[in-house]
Design an enzyme around this catalytic site. Sequence first.
Site, PDB file in Angstrom:
ATOM      1  N   ASP A   1       0.847  -1.203   0.000  1.00  0.00           N
ATOM      2  CA  ASP A   1       0.000   0.000   0.000  1.00  0.00           C
ATOM      3  C   ASP A   1       0.881   1.252   0.000  1.00  0.00           C
ATOM      4  O   ASP A   1       0.607   2.224  -0.713  1.00  0.00           O
ATOM      5  CB  ASP A   1      -0.916  -0.006   1.228  1.00  0.00           C
TER       6      ASP A   1
ATOM      7  N   HIS B   1      -4.749  -3.239   6.019  1.00  0.00           N
ATOM      8  CA  HIS B   1      -4.610  -3.556   4.592  1.00  0.00           C
ATOM      9  C   HIS B   1      -5.983  -3.981   4.078  1.00  0.00           C
ATOM     10  O   HIS B   1      -6.247  -5.148   3.799  1.00  0.00           O
ATOM     11  CB  HIS B   1      -3.570  -4.665   4.411  1.00  0.00           C
TER      12      HIS B   1
HETATM   13  P1  NAD Z   1      -1.597 -18.460  -4.472  1.00  0.00           P
HETATM   14  O1  NAD Z   1      -2.941 -19.087  -4.428  1.00  0.00           O
HETATM   15  O2  NAD Z   1      -0.900 -18.325  -5.775  1.00  0.00           O
HETATM   16  O3  NAD Z   1      -0.618 -19.253  -3.504  1.00  0.00           O
HETATM   17  C1  NAD Z   1      -0.955 -19.514  -2.188  1.00  0.00           C
HETATM   18  C2  NAD Z   1      -0.265 -20.790  -1.810  1.00  0.00           C
HETATM   19  O4  NAD Z   1      -0.448 -20.960  -0.417  1.00  0.00           O
HETATM   20  C3  NAD Z   1      -0.821 -22.035  -2.494  1.00  0.00           C
HETATM   21  O5  NAD Z   1       0.232 -22.720  -3.155  1.00  0.00           O
HETATM   22  C4  NAD Z   1      -1.388 -22.856  -1.348  1.00  0.00           C
HETATM   23  O6  NAD Z   1      -1.249 -24.257  -1.531  1.00  0.00           O
HETATM   24  C5  NAD Z   1      -0.552 -22.355  -0.190  1.00  0.00           C
HETATM   25  N1  NAD Z   1      -1.118 -22.584   1.145  1.00  0.00           N
HETATM   26  C6  NAD Z   1      -2.414 -22.570   1.505  1.00  0.00           C
HETATM   27  N2  NAD Z   1      -2.529 -22.900   2.802  1.00  0.00           N
HETATM   28  C7  NAD Z   1      -1.279 -23.107   3.277  1.00  0.00           C
HETATM   29  C8  NAD Z   1      -0.752 -23.496   4.524  1.00  0.00           C
HETATM   30  N3  NAD Z   1      -1.538 -23.758   5.570  1.00  0.00           N
HETATM   31  N4  NAD Z   1       0.586 -23.635   4.646  1.00  0.00           N
HETATM   32  C9  NAD Z   1       1.391 -23.410   3.593  1.00  0.00           C
HETATM   33  N5  NAD Z   1       0.948 -23.060   2.372  1.00  0.00           N
HETATM   34  C10 NAD Z   1      -0.371 -22.903   2.224  1.00  0.00           C
HETATM   35  O7  NAD Z   1      -1.732 -17.029  -3.746  1.00  0.00           O
HETATM   36  P2  NAD Z   1      -0.738 -15.785  -3.813  1.00  0.00           P
HETATM   37  O8  NAD Z   1      -1.080 -14.955  -4.985  1.00  0.00           O
HETATM   38  O9  NAD Z   1       0.659 -16.253  -3.620  1.00  0.00           O
HETATM   39  O10 NAD Z   1      -1.253 -14.968  -2.523  1.00  0.00           O
HETATM   40  C11 NAD Z   1      -1.078 -15.485  -1.224  1.00  0.00           C
HETATM   41  C12 NAD Z   1      -1.800 -14.617  -0.204  1.00  0.00           C
HETATM   42  O11 NAD Z   1      -1.217 -13.308  -0.150  1.00  0.00           O
HETATM   43  C13 NAD Z   1      -3.278 -14.375  -0.490  1.00  0.00           C
HETATM   44  O12 NAD Z   1      -4.017 -14.451   0.717  1.00  0.00           O
HETATM   45  C14 NAD Z   1      -3.314 -12.960  -1.035  1.00  0.00           C
HETATM   46  O13 NAD Z   1      -4.571 -12.340  -0.873  1.00  0.00           O
HETATM   47  C15 NAD Z   1      -2.248 -12.322  -0.167  1.00  0.00           C
HETATM   48  N6  NAD Z   1      -1.683 -11.049  -0.638  1.00  0.00           N
HETATM   49  C16 NAD Z   1      -1.415 -10.090   0.296  1.00  0.00           C
HETATM   50  C17 NAD Z   1      -0.851  -8.904  -0.084  1.00  0.00           C
HETATM   51  C18 NAD Z   1      -0.542  -7.828   0.922  1.00  0.00           C
HETATM   52  O14 NAD Z   1      -0.240  -6.695   0.514  1.00  0.00           O
HETATM   53  N7  NAD Z   1      -0.575  -8.076   2.233  1.00  0.00           N
HETATM   54  C19 NAD Z   1      -0.558  -8.677  -1.430  1.00  0.00           C
HETATM   55  C20 NAD Z   1      -0.849  -9.666  -2.353  1.00  0.00           C
HETATM   56  C21 NAD Z   1      -1.419 -10.871  -1.952  1.00  0.00           C
HETATM   57  C1  LMR Z   2      -3.343  -6.583  -2.802  1.00  0.00           C
HETATM   58  O1  LMR Z   2      -3.523  -5.546  -2.172  1.00  0.00           O
HETATM   59  O2  LMR Z   2      -2.957  -6.588  -3.987  1.00  0.00           O
HETATM   60  C2  LMR Z   2      -3.583  -7.900  -2.140  1.00  0.00           C
HETATM   61  O3  LMR Z   2      -4.031  -7.733  -0.840  1.00  0.00           O
HETATM   62  C3  LMR Z   2      -4.470  -8.780  -2.935  1.00  0.00           C
HETATM   63  C4  LMR Z   2      -5.907  -8.336  -2.828  1.00  0.00           C
HETATM   64  O4  LMR Z   2      -6.764  -9.186  -2.554  1.00  0.00           O
HETATM   65  O5  LMR Z   2      -6.186  -7.159  -3.033  1.00  0.00           O
END
Ligand code: NAD
Ligand code: LMR
Length: 323
Positions: free
Chosen positions: A160, A188
Amino acid sequence: MTKAPVNVVVTGAAGNIAYSLLWRIADGDVFGPDTPVNLTLLEIPAAVRAAEGTAMELSDSALPLISGITVTDSASLAFDGAQAAFLVGAKPRGKGESRADMLSANGKIFIGQGQAINENAADDVRVLVVGNPANTNAYIANKAAPDVPADRFNAMMRLDHNRALSMLAQKLEIWPNDIERLVVWGNHGDTQFPDITYATVDGTPVQVDRTWYTDEFIPRVAKRGAEIIEVRGKSSAASAASAAVDHMRDWVQGTAGKWTTAAIPSTGQYGVDEGLVFGFPVVGENGAWEVVEKLTLDDEQRRRVDANIDALKQEAAIADELF
Ligand code: NAD
Ligand code: LMR
């Protein structure tokens, strides 16, 4: 190689974010160009095979800082001796869902992982929660790890922060790095408050059109994640990995007096209830965050900060029911 390797865990290792993040860590972008890393990739059993494929590719990259790679579905094994943990593994939201909607699907993951960190991690462990809803998942992991100091659990709001820097820089036709003293307060989530009240460029306060600030900038930063999902068809990945690198690097190496944003467990700053994991203006110093205190908030800022306190209190109440 003279330095001891840092034990680093990345959860969700077969996922989209990890596919960028692991290479950045292994390139020295977090712990420095001469610090080796011992990587542990944690996945659910169904995705261990895919994580093994990621590990094979890491190995094929012949990166000089990788001292070892382990792939596992055992949290206790993964966090054994962990010094840095990127808790990425969680379900991303789809179109039309809010990040808070992911609490029922993802919250429990962070109870088990918090417990495993409590039992197994190194004393100097740093935990950065990325999986959504990140602030409340960090609150959950912290609660599940009573023997680990609360300030060791952070949530990622650096994405962010970076989005806000980039959008403001485009508006002012300058570079993002020219901007100082910007902060994204709160959660967030949709209530987050990217605040340019104190922002400066070359020591001069930033001035922008107020209507652009309130009606375009603030909502666009807050909704950027949804915009990415809409346009890209998948949630942000490389930019999220880049922000995770920025956060952990600055936590470990410091910010040389410059402000950034980190979501950290409140100890009551700015009226935020103790324990809520809240985005504050911080400076990285001596391996820890210092909250920039004693800023004066006007009524509008206070209203926006309070909206985040309310949102996080509501999420915490739901999270407390998961235990
Ligand atoms: P993705 O679906 O590509 O990958 C997630 C992985 O996590 C999968 O491979 C899944 O098998 C694994 N997983 C699920 N449960 C698990 C557990 N208990 N232990 C270990 N691994 C586990 O998703 P992504 O695009 O990599 O995103 C991951 C997370 O990050 C999502 O919740 C997304 O919303 C979040 N995210 C947060 C931010 C932020 O700014 N904070 C930014 C982007 C994404
Ligand atoms: C983001 O801000 O890109 C992540 O938290 C993914 C989402 O769900 O918005």
